[in-house]
Design a protein around this motif. Structure first.
Motif, short mmCIF file in Angstrom:
data_model
loop_
_atom_site.label_atom_id
_atom_site.label_comp_id
_atom_site.label_asym_id
_atom_site.label_seq_id
_atom_site.Cartn_x
_atom_site.Cartn_y
_atom_site.Cartn_z
N HIS A 483 -11.50 -22.51 30.81
CA HIS A 483 -10.69 -21.53 30.08
C HIS A 483 -9.91 -20.65 31.05
CE1 HIS A 483 -9.97 -17.59 28.16
NE2 HIS A 483 -9.81 -18.30 27.05
N LYS A 504 -8.14 -26.01 27.97
CA LYS A 504 -8.43 -25.00 26.96
C LYS A 504 -9.12 -25.62 25.75
CE LYS A 504 -7.92 -20.82 25.15
NZ LYS A 504 -8.38 -21.04 23.78
N ARG A 505 -8.68 -26.80 25.36
CA ARG A 505 -9.32 -27.48 24.22
C ARG A 505 -10.77 -27.81 24.54
NH1 ARG A 505 -10.62 -32.37 22.22
NH2 ARG A 505 -10.04 -33.49 24.14
N ASP A 508 -12.97 -24.65 24.53
CA ASP A 508 -13.33 -24.23 23.17
C ASP A 508 -14.41 -25.12 22.59
OD1 ASP A 508 -11.45 -22.24 23.34
OD2 ASP A 508 -9.91 -23.31 22.21
N ARG A 511 -17.77 -24.33 24.34
CA ARG A 511 -18.29 -23.04 23.90
C ARG A 511 -18.87 -23.14 22.48
NH1 ARG A 511 -16.01 -19.73 20.64
NH2 ARG A 511 -13.94 -20.67 20.96
N GLU A 512 -18.14 -23.76 21.58
CA GLU A 512 -18.60 -23.86 20.20
C GLU A 512 -19.89 -24.68 20.11
OE1 GLU A 512 -15.22 -25.51 18.29
OE2 GLU A 512 -14.01 -23.68 18.50
#
Length: 789
Positions: A483, A504-505, A508, A511-512
């Motif tokens: 990130h 970035k994808r 995310d 993290r999720e």
């Protein structure tokens, strides 16, 4: 786990020249070596003689340096009296401040039994020290015997237990200094036989000459008004590649005067060729030593702190790093002993990340650049893998995050582009590991989470695959690094956004999935609720370490600290992880514990990598716990006075193994008490963790030109006897964060009632926890005045 026991255990299971010149006569008019190749040497620091006093000090002689006449004075009225070098109307003052290296009289552990503290799941000492809110630093210091206060030769395998060491940037090795002040080549006990008595030197006091400079000062008391005084420092003029030349002064001080003194250089006398140096030669070398180290640390941010030692401790860490690293840049994990000075440790990612982070936070951009360039040149391969025995998966992510921080602080696009291919390859490692996790069945506990070693030592075991697991920290830190790098990459490589979008994808997604999986693996049947270091485990880490040998939950301290440092968990989960650690045996005196099988004789402190835990305490506003961590790390992970930081320190007074990442922790913690930014890059916090006792002192508290992603920021606060805080701050000069918060942590028992910013009143009730939102222009200077009752 004790490092030497760990390595012995592995062995038991089948796992695992230059010309030496004294130079006493040749260096009388030498100048200090340049701080670094190509770096201009700043003018020597001198103090106006009119601003100090040498009244009552003893005149110890004179010397000539660069055709200037100098006189030597020393305050011998007490062991911490300053040593002053005077030339005309200017002077150099080398202060002294020693700390007792022995346990205080009385019952340790506040009367609790060590066995009870060690076995308990709760951190009993932390609970005691936090019972009334903000901890008291003196009480924290007294919580356990000082490091190296109880030295048992049997624990050091027949070797003398050194407690500190000295060196220079240019020498590729260091010199250990023992409890008596002797080194491997010069023996102070040949001058005073009593210094050979372990019981005598056990009652010593230790410190550093000049506050933070790496010159050892030892005081060994005899009786009232009488003591042995030992000074040892490295010869900054010596150019031997591996031989460390040293200067020595060993004196007997009696009732305010030196009654006997011996000066030495590196070795015992061998007349007629090798004779003791003259006093003038010694003091001339001391002046050059002073100027050398002032030049080395020029440009480092300086904090104003009322309590003695803190600012010196931060500066000393940077001086010690230059001593440990050959040429000031080549990485070494430890010093002196084969563990950890061997080349197999040189590429440890922790050595790189802790150094880069700390040097950036204190404005040492030249050193940060040198460390970054060295590591990526010699220890990162073309495919992104490190040139070291065993990679720590989460550290790949931290590396990417720190590269982004380096650019945000320095704007140095050229160095990033130099290593662009290796940086992209490092990120690709994480993407490929993530791809592998996505091939698992969706109901697999590790689905979507990066599998890999969390600890380098995993590679030493007969079957390292046991630790190729989906530790939460692997994915959390990968998410953070990808990130942060994605946010700055388009600036590095103009017009190329494809990689940044993909990073970035993936960030995310990681993290999720980390949050989703962690929530699904909380054990609410335990109190406090328990979350392990990886999903799918049925036992707590203590149960696993007791029943499973080896255990996949070994080294959980690293996994927890890195998970929290990544800052990808929502606040409720971050709080839960911290509560779990404190309640189930993962902290010791408020610091992350070095977790191993329960042992009634130890509950060790983890001196390195644990700063990620402290960082999350600060983010969450758990300031009392943050300050406990700060105090306990200083007083129980470092030798008193000489400040040798241990990788792992027991709380019973033993001597740990030194490692440089542990030494770099206090600079990070101290900087964050003053200046701290959020992970999103939107908010700047000033004074968020300043101890209330510092504010109550009536002395100035603050920091000058601390770097941030928005530019340099400065502030100063001072309370007065009329319940008023006055000060000023200068906002970052390179941009504006979305929010800037200034905390006014008034003395304990007081509350803030009124705040004026540039003469505009503001109701304290509108502020968040006595923090004031500052809105201003880049570089704006703002005066602060507040009242409390």
């Amino acid at each position: 786990m004790d490092r030497r026991r760990f390595l012995q255990g592995l062995a038991a299971t089948g796992a695992a020249v230059g010309l030496c010149v004294s130079g006493r006569d040749q260096i009388a008019d030498a100048s200090p070596l340049p701080a670094a190749a190509g770096k201009p040497v700043p003018s020597p620091i001198r103090i106006p003689l009119a601003s100090i006093s040498t009244s009552g000090h003893h005149a110890l002689g004179s010397f000539k340096q660069a055709n200037l006449d100098w006189q030597v004075f020393e305050n011998l009225s007490h062991p911490d009296g300053e040593l002053t070098l005077v030339c005309g109307d200017v002077a150099c003052v080398l202060g002294k401040r020693t700390e007792p290296s022995f346990a205080a009289d009385g019952v340790p552990y506040f009367g609790m039994k060590l066995a009870d503290i060690a076995v308990a799941e709760a951190d009993l000492l932390a609970d005691y020290l936090l019972a009334h809110g903000e901890p008291d630093e003196t009480q924290v210091r007294l919580a356990a015997p000082p490091v190296a206060s109880l030295l048992n030769p049997e624990n050091y395998y027949g070797r003398l237990p050194w407690t500190t060491f000295i060196g220079t940037r240019q020498c590729a090795d260091t010199m250990p200094v023992y409890t008596s002040g002797s080194t491997r080549t010069y023996h102070s006990d040949q001058i005073f036989a009593e210094l050979h008595d372990p019981k005598r030197v056990a009652r010593r006091r230790e410190g550093l000459l000049g506050g933070w400079m790496p010159a050892v000062h030892k005081v060994v008391p005899i009786d009232e008004g009488r003591w042995y005084d030992v000074l040892v420092f490295a010869d900054v003029d010596a150019t031997d590649r591996f031989v460390m030349q040293t200067w020595h002064r060993t004196a007997l001080v009696e009732h305010g005067a030196i009654s006997k003194v011996s000066y030495g250089h590196s070795y015992p006398s061998y007349p007629p060729r090798r004779l003791p140096p003259e006093p003038a030669t010694f003091y001339a070398a001391l002046l050059r030593f002073h100027d050398y180290w002032q030049a080395e640390l020029s440009g480092t941010s300086v904090a104003s702190i009322p309590t003695p030692g803190w600012n010196d401790m931060a500066h000393y860490a940077f001086a010690r790093e230059l001593v440990v690293r050959p040429d000031g840049t080549y990485p070494k994990y430890g010093a002196v002993d084969r563990d950890y000075y061997g080349n197999e440790y040189d590429g440890f990612q922790d050595t790189f990340t802790s150094s880069l982070y700390a040097n950036l936070e204190w404005g040492r951009f030249e050193q940060a650049a040198a460390v970054l360039d060295e590591y990526f040149s010699d220890f990162v391969q073309a495919d992104g893998m490190i040139n070291m025995r065993g990679a720590e998966t989460a550290q790949f992510g931290l590396t990417l995050s720190l590269l982004a921080r380096y650019f945000n602080y320095t704007g140095d696009r050229a160095l990033i582009l130099k290593h662009r291919a290796k940086i992209e390859a490092t990120a690709q490692i994480l993407l490929e590991l993530h791809d592998e996790s996505l091939k698992l069945a969706s109901n697999d506990p590790g689905y979507g989470l990066i599998h890999g070693w969390n600890e380098s030592d995993a590679c030493l075991f007969p079957d390292p695959t046991l630790w190729w697991k989906p530790y939460y920290a692997n994915s959390a830190m990968a998410a953070r690094g990808l990130h942060d790098l994605a946010n700055v990459w388009p600036t590095f490589v103009a017009g190329e956004t494809k990689d940044a979008h993909e990073w970035k994808r993936r960030a995310d997604s990681l993290r999720e999935q980390t949050v989703r999986t962690l929530r699904a693996n909380i054990r609410h049947d335990l109190k406090p609720p328990y979350v392990g270091p990886l999903p799918g485990v049925k036992l707590t880490f203590r149960e696993s370490l007791a029943k499973e040998n080896p255990s996949e939950q070994q080294w959980p301290h690293r996994a927890y600290a890195e998970l929290l440092q990544a800052d990808v968990l929502p606040d409720d989960l971050a709080h839960l992880v911290i509560d779990c650690m404190r309640g189930h045996g993962a902290t010791s005196i408020g610091v992350v514990a070095n977790i191993g099988p329960v042992d009634k004789d130890s509950r060790d402190i983890l001196g390195f990598i644990s700063y990620g835990y402290a960082q999350q305490l600060l983010r969450l506003g758990r300031i009392d716990e943050y300050l406990l961590f700060l105090y306990a790390h200083r007083h129980h992970a470092h030798t008193p006075g000489s400040w040798t930081a241990g990788e792992v320190s027991d709380i019973s007074g033993g001597m740990p193994l030194f490692c440089i990442p542990a030494q770099m922790t206090i600079p990070l913690l101290l900087r964050w008490t003053m200046v701290f930014d959020d992970s999103a890059g939107e908010t700047l916090y000033l004074g968020r963790a300043i101890p209330r006792t510092w504010m109550a002192s009536g002395k100035s508290v603050g920091i000058e030109r601390a770097p941030t992603r928005w530019g340099k920021v400065s502030f100063r606060l001072q309370s007065t006897g009329s319940n008023v805080i006055e000060g000023e701050l200068t906002l970052p000069d390179g941009g504006s964060p979305k929010d800037t918060w200034l905390s006014l942590r008034v003395p304990a028992g007081k509350r803030l009632i009124e705040v004026h910013l540039d003469g505009v009143a503001s109701d304290a009730a509108e502020h968040r926890d006595a923090a004031i939102r500052i809105r201003g222009k880049p570089g704006q200077r703002i005066e602060v005045r507040a009242r409390f009752v």
